[in-house]
Design a protein around this motif. Structure first.
Motif, PDB file in Angstrom:
ATOM      1  N   ASP A   1      30.295 138.922   5.382  1.00  0.00           N
ATOM      2  CA  ASP A   1      31.735 139.591   5.516  1.00  0.00           C
ATOM      3  C   ASP A   1      31.864 140.917   4.462  1.00  0.00           C
ATOM      4  O   ASP A   1      32.493 141.933   4.928  1.00  0.00           O
ATOM      5  N   LEU A   2      31.585 140.402   3.296  1.00  0.00           N
ATOM      6  CA  LEU A   2      31.597 141.683   2.097  1.00  0.00           C
ATOM      7  C   LEU A   2      30.678 142.936   2.598  1.00  0.00           C
ATOM      8  O   LEU A   2      31.363 144.024   2.538  1.00  0.00           O
ATOM      9  N   ARG A   3      29.799 142.599   3.370  1.00  0.00           N
ATOM     10  CA  ARG A   3      28.671 143.824   3.652  1.00  0.00           C
ATOM     11  C   ARG A   3      29.721 144.643   4.886  1.00  0.00           C
ATOM     12  O   ARG A   3      29.751 145.873   4.944  1.00  0.00           O
ATOM     13  N   LYS A   4      30.104 143.861   5.725  1.00  0.00           N
ATOM     14  CA  LYS A   4      31.016 144.437   6.941  1.00  0.00           C
ATOM     15  C   LYS A   4      32.067 145.318   6.459  1.00  0.00           C
ATOM     16  O   LYS A   4      32.571 146.171   6.949  1.00  0.00           O
ATOM     17  N   ALA A   5      32.487 144.924   4.940  1.00  0.00           N
ATOM     18  CA  ALA A   5      33.836 145.668   4.712  1.00  0.00           C
ATOM     19  C   ALA A   5      33.466 147.018   3.976  1.00  0.00           C
ATOM     20  O   ALA A   5      34.336 147.843   3.682  1.00  0.00           O
ATOM     21  N   PHE A   6      32.310 147.108   3.791  1.00  0.00           N
ATOM     22  CA  PHE A   6      31.569 148.566   3.095  1.00  0.00           C
ATOM     23  C   PHE A   6      31.154 149.573   4.037  1.00  0.00           C
ATOM     24  O   PHE A   6      30.682 148.967   5.450  1.00  0.00           O
TER      25      PHE A   6
END
Ligand code: PMP
Ligand code: GLN
Length: 392
Positions: free
Chosen positions: A156-161
């Motif tokens: 999820d964190l990667r998708k936010a970048f």
């Protein structure tokens, strides 16, 4: 109350902070205030002695970067943490608490449309700071576990970048969860920030209130270059009303912060900086035992409150740092955390904070069954609250 027609669009989504609301409620009900995070006991004698002595010293504007005595000690301490050679002018900016440090950083780096990644729950000033700079907060919820851990979903964190991402804020030890980020988590976040070439804003307000080893992103390989560390003297010396903080980082980044800071407060209260300088130097020279004692003091307060919550309808998620405990309140059957927190002072004379204040509108439902208690209170207050919990 609706916004005045003259008010700016940038404040149109803001309500009153939960801290103002619930401290008022505590006073109205004469309740034990486990809401707003401020110590209700006297600060250490050494800082109060320094405060009284400072009253007889220089009272005019200090230099823009901060009082040299304070900035020097900050640079010395942070040089040890980061393994860098730090200059007290180039690498340090004294600010009006961590609050102004965060605001100045956003003003210095965020252009309209820039995105800033925030892990949820977040300290409630972050979205406001991003929005006031014209930026867009992008939210990634952490997942609470029964053992008190809060997990980050790195997919999820990667998708936010994306190429719109300008910065990510890390807050460890965390308000409100008490999470202390592991070196592995910090390294993974750092890897993402490096891949997408973003700034890391490390809110270390509770750096010395950690019960497991605290890791700053500025101390990791490749971390210092892209990290601005924000700190709070208010938390370190139990003087939250002083509003003295600082930002530390690479010279070019600190210079940008200073360009914004000079038009926000310009400079920061001289006598309070002087008193902070004396206390921080003493604490540092005492081989850092002051900081270890501080952590022990708060750990023992955490344990009193954890014990007090046992056998009550609140299922505590044990924190590893900061001065907050988040608990699950599902058993009480309230509609949501706001309903619970408005009722608690009337029902048992205790004030807590509704954690939905630390979630974005779309994710507030994740906090419906949660409640936050502050344990930066006298042992008596913690015992009294524990007694009152039994009346539920
Ligand atoms: N960051 C966090 C995570 C906090 O809890 C607080 C609360 N005080 C601040 C920043 C602001 O600190 P200060 O009072 O030094 O402005
Ligand atoms: N940081 C404190 C808390 O989280 C309060 C800060 C404030 O009142 N703005 O409770």
């Amino acid at each position: 109350m609706s916004a005045h027609p003259w008010s700016s669009q940038r404040i149109s989504s803001f309500g009153e902070t939960v801290f103002a609301t619930f401290t008022r409620l505590a006073l109205e009900h004469n309740a034990v205030n486990l809401g707003q995070g401020f110590p209700d006991f006297a600060p250490p004698k050494m800082i109060m002695d320094a405060y009284r002595a400072a009253a007889d010293e220089y009272q005019q504007y200090p230099p823009l970067p901060g009082l040299p005595a304070l900035a020097k000690t900050v640079a010395e301490i942070k040089a040890k943490v980061t393994g860098q050679t730090l200059d007290s002018v180039a690498n340090v900016q004294i600010t009006v608490g961590a609050t102004e440090g965060l605001f100045a950083i956003m003003q210095a780096f965020i252009n309209p449309g820039d995105e800033v990644v925030l892990l949820e729950p977040f300290y409630d000033a972050y979205p406001a700071d991003v929005i006031m700079a014209g930026g867009i907060p992008v939210y990634v919820p952490m997942q609470p576990q029964v053992n008190g851990e809060w997990l980050i979903d790195f997919d999820d964190l990667r998708k936010a970048f994306s190429d719109k991402t300008k910065a990510i804020i890390i807050n460890s030890p965390n308000n409100p969860t008490g999470k202390v980020f592991s070196a592995d988590e910090i390294d993974k976040i750092l890897a993402l920030a490096t891949e997408f070439d973003t700034l890391i804003i490390s809110d270390e307000a509770y750096e010395y209130i950690a019960f497991t080893p605290f890791v700053s992103p500025s101390s990791r390989p490749g971390g210092f270059e892209r990290t601005l560390t924000v700190a709070s003297i208010g938390k370190t010396f139990s003087v939250t009303g002083w509003k003295i903080g600082y930002v530390v980082g690479p010279a070019e980044l600190v210079k940008a912060v200073r360009m914004a800071h000079q038009w926000i407060p310009f400079t920061v209260a001289t006598p309070l900086q002087l008193a902070s300088a004396v206390a921080l130097k003493q604490a540092h020279q005492a081989g850092d035992t002051y900081f270890a004692d501080l952590a022990h003091q708060f750990q023992s307060k955490r344990d009193i409150l954890l014990e007090g919550l046992k056998g009550t309808p609140f299922k505590a998620l044990s924190p590893n740092g900061s001065y907050f405990i988040v608990a699950d309140s599902s058993e009480l059957g309230y509609k949501d955390d706001l309903e619970l927190c408005y009722d608690l002072p009337k029902r048992i004379g205790v004030v807590a904070i509704p954690p939905s204040a630390f979630y974005s509108p779309d994710h507030k439902y994740l906090a419906k069954h949660l409640v936050r208690f502050a344990f930066c209170k006298t042992d008596e207050a913690l015992h009294e609250a524990s007694k009152r919990f039994k009346n539920l």
